[in-house]
Scaffold this motif. Structure first.
Motif, PDB file in Angstrom:
ATOM      1  N   GLY A  32     -48.654 -47.512  45.598  1.00 41.67           N
ATOM      2  CA  GLY A  32     -48.174 -46.279  45.668  1.00 41.67           C
ATOM      3  C   GLY A  32     -46.751 -46.400  46.313  1.00 41.67           C
ATOM      4  N   GLY A  33     -46.599 -46.216  47.690  1.00 40.68           N
ATOM      5  CA  GLY A  33     -45.493 -45.501  48.437  1.00 40.68           C
ATOM      6  C   GLY A  33     -44.839 -46.950  48.707  1.00 40.68           C
ATOM      7  N   LEU A  34     -44.560 -47.740  48.417  1.00 44.84           N
ATOM      8  CA  LEU A  34     -44.285 -49.077  48.879  1.00 44.84           C
ATOM      9  C   LEU A  34     -43.467 -50.066  48.251  1.00 44.84           C
ATOM     10  N   LEU A  35     -43.857 -49.561  47.133  1.00 43.32           N
ATOM     11  CA  LEU A  35     -44.365 -50.774  45.648  1.00 43.32           C
ATOM     12  C   LEU A  35     -42.631 -50.322  45.150  1.00 43.32           C
ATOM     13  N   ASP A  36     -41.638 -51.631  45.178  1.00 43.45           N
ATOM     14  CA  ASP A  36     -40.058 -51.280  44.794  1.00 43.45           C
ATOM     15  C   ASP A  36     -40.606 -52.067  43.294  1.00 43.45           C
ATOM     16  N   VAL A  37     -40.418 -51.607  42.516  1.00 42.73           N
ATOM     17  CA  VAL A  37     -40.792 -52.042  40.925  1.00 42.73           C
ATOM     18  C   VAL A  37     -40.521 -51.245  40.409  1.00 42.73           C
ATOM     19  N   PRO A  38     -39.880 -51.177  39.002  1.00 48.62           N
ATOM     20  CA  PRO A  38     -39.293 -50.152  38.167  1.00 48.62           C
ATOM     21  C   PRO A  38     -40.337 -48.987  37.909  1.00 48.62           C
ATOM     22  N   GLU A  39     -40.331 -47.854  37.295  1.00 50.03           N
ATOM     23  CA  GLU A  39     -42.204 -47.199  37.053  1.00 50.03           C
ATOM     24  C   GLU A  39     -42.733 -47.600  35.801  1.00 50.03           C
ATOM     25  N   ARG A  58     -65.127 -51.197  50.312  1.00 51.34           N
ATOM     26  CA  ARG A  58     -64.688 -50.519  48.624  1.00 51.34           C
ATOM     27  C   ARG A  58     -63.848 -49.331  49.408  1.00 51.34           C
ATOM     28  N   ARG A  59     -63.881 -48.939  51.236  1.00 49.89           N
ATOM     29  CA  ARG A  59     -63.640 -47.796  51.013  1.00 49.89           C
ATOM     30  C   ARG A  59     -62.022 -48.392  51.216  1.00 49.89           C
ATOM     31  N   ARG A  60     -61.745 -49.494  52.223  1.00 49.47           N
ATOM     32  CA  ARG A  60     -60.539 -50.176  52.386  1.00 49.47           C
ATOM     33  C   ARG A  60     -60.001 -50.346  51.367  1.00 49.47           C
ATOM     34  N   PHE A  61     -60.442 -51.179  50.185  1.00 48.53           N
ATOM     35  CA  PHE A  61     -59.481 -51.348  48.991  1.00 48.53           C
ATOM     36  C   PHE A  61     -59.556 -50.486  48.586  1.00 48.53           C
ATOM     37  N   SER A  62     -59.514 -49.431  48.278  1.00 46.21           N
ATOM     38  CA  SER A  62     -59.010 -47.895  48.395  1.00 46.21           C
ATOM     39  C   SER A  62     -57.912 -47.547  48.486  1.00 46.21           C
ATOM     40  N   VAL A  63     -58.036 -47.746  49.859  1.00 45.13           N
ATOM     41  CA  VAL A  63     -57.298 -47.188  50.588  1.00 45.13           C
ATOM     42  C   VAL A  63     -55.996 -47.690  50.572  1.00 45.13           C
ATOM     43  N   LEU A  64     -55.953 -49.039  50.667  1.00 42.58           N
ATOM     44  CA  LEU A  64     -54.936 -50.066  50.600  1.00 42.58           C
ATOM     45  C   LEU A  64     -54.068 -50.377  49.253  1.00 42.58           C
ATOM     46  N   HIS A  65     -55.134 -50.082  47.994  1.00 42.18           N
ATOM     47  CA  HIS A  65     -54.507 -49.600  46.912  1.00 42.18           C
ATOM     48  C   HIS A  65     -53.197 -48.763  46.691  1.00 42.18           C
ATOM     49  N   SER A  66     -54.140 -47.802  47.551  1.00 42.61           N
ATOM     50  CA  SER A  66     -52.522 -46.705  47.106  1.00 42.61           C
ATOM     51  C   SER A  66     -51.968 -46.840  48.398  1.00 42.61           C
ATOM     52  N   LEU A  67     -52.051 -47.436  49.458  1.00 47.52           N
ATOM     53  CA  LEU A  67     -51.127 -47.623  50.208  1.00 47.52           C
ATOM     54  C   LEU A  67     -49.900 -48.619  49.445  1.00 47.52           C
TER      55      LEU A  67
END
Length: 317
Positions: free
Chosen positions: A228-235, A216-225
């Motif tokens: 969050g910071g790497l997703l290139d789609v319209p807001e 669950r912790r790894r999933f949360s971090v992976l989701h944020s990265l």
């Protein structure tokens, strides 16, 4: 010289050995002989005539569905014992299933014999019709017709006997539930396995809970990265792609772990299973006291939830 048994195959999964065939033939011939005994209706009184009529109805070749009923078929399913039960349970249940299978086989055999009897009667009628056309003496067909009808009736009688045996076998199996010595041995075996399984479950949960929380912790971090910071789609589209609170981040997973954790670490003997594994003498001595305690807890919960007026209270249990 030994008499080698001959097996009569009825179809997939059903067969009768020669002993069963002899029972069918013998029972049918006997019944027919009794029904076809010398009887003069002009001499017999009304009581005897009525008896003969009723007797003929009772002993006729009943259809299997009138004997091998749905209620009877239920006797051969749904055993209550498990693999830890003493051997008597498995032995008695094996007899139940054997008789149930025999009933299925006899039902199939009855329909085969019915077809044979119908064919015999048709052939006899055809032979007599041909003899009449040719003006010759008709062949002797009564014996074959008698034998065919006797076999059919005998199968009904044997099926009725086997169903009765099945009822007795199931009653014998159920009687074990009233055998305190049997139940004591059964309980002892279950206690030993329960204690071992409970220990294995606690150890397995400890390992699984740690792995699930780490995932669950790894999933949360992976989701944020990723989202969050790497997703290139319209807001405006990002809101549809969020996995917050879903998947491994679902709060229900955490709740489930907490529930299991409480059960694994349960100290109340009534809830942990310790009460159930105690010697019966101790359980019998404390059962009334335990029941009163549980009832008091339930009554307290009701008082916490309901006011004296019966209207729901705002107090939290």
């Amino acid at each position: 010289m030994t008499d080698e048994k001959k097996t009569v195959v009825l179809g997939p999964g059903t067969k009768l050995d020669s002993d069963s065939e002899r029972r069918i033939r013998s029972a049918g011939v006997k019944a027919k002989a009794e029904n076809y005994s010398v009887f003069d209706p002009d001499v017999a009184g009304p009581t005897e005539r009525r008896f003969r009529v009723l007797d003929a109805k009772v002993n006729r070749a009943k259809r299997p569905e009138d004997i091998w009923t749905d209620e009877a078929q239920l006797l051969g399913i749904d055993p209550w014992h498990c693999d830890l039960a003493p051997a008597e349970a498995a032995e008695r249940w094996a007899k139940v299933t054997k008789l149930s299978d025999e009933c299925d086989a006899l039902e199939a055999r009855w329909h085969d014999l019915q077809d044979e009897a119908e064919t015999t009667r048709k052939n006899a009628a055809k032979a007599h019709a041909d003899a009449l056309r040719k003006g010759v003496k008709a062949p002797a067909t009564a014996a074959k017709a008698f034998e065919a009808d006797a076999a059919l009736e005998g199968c009904s009688l044997v099926l009725r006997e086997t169903v009765a045996d099945l009822y007795r076998a199931r009653a014998s199996y159920e009687a074990l539930l009233n055998d305190r010595a049997f139940l004591g041995r059964y309980r002892k075996a279950v206690i030993a396995e329960f204690n071992k399984q409970r220990k294995r479950a606690a150890e397995a949960f400890k390992t699984a809970a740690g792995a699930i929380n780490e995932t669950r912790r790894r999933f949360s971090v992976l989701h944020s990265l990723t989202m969050g910071g790497l997703l290139d789609v319209p807001e405006e589209d990002q809101g549809y792609l969020t996995l917050s609170g879903k998947g491994w981040g679902n709060a229900d997973l955490s709740s489930a772990i907490n529930i299991i954790s409480r059960q694994v670490g349960e100290t109340d003997p009534f809830l942990s299973g310790e009460f159930l594994t105690a010697p019966m003498n101790d359980i019998n001595a404390t059962a009334i006291e335990t029941a009163k305690r549980v009832k008091a807890d339930l009554d307290e919960n009701r008082r916490n939830y309901y006011a004296e007026s019966g209207i729901a209270s705002g107090r939290v249990i």
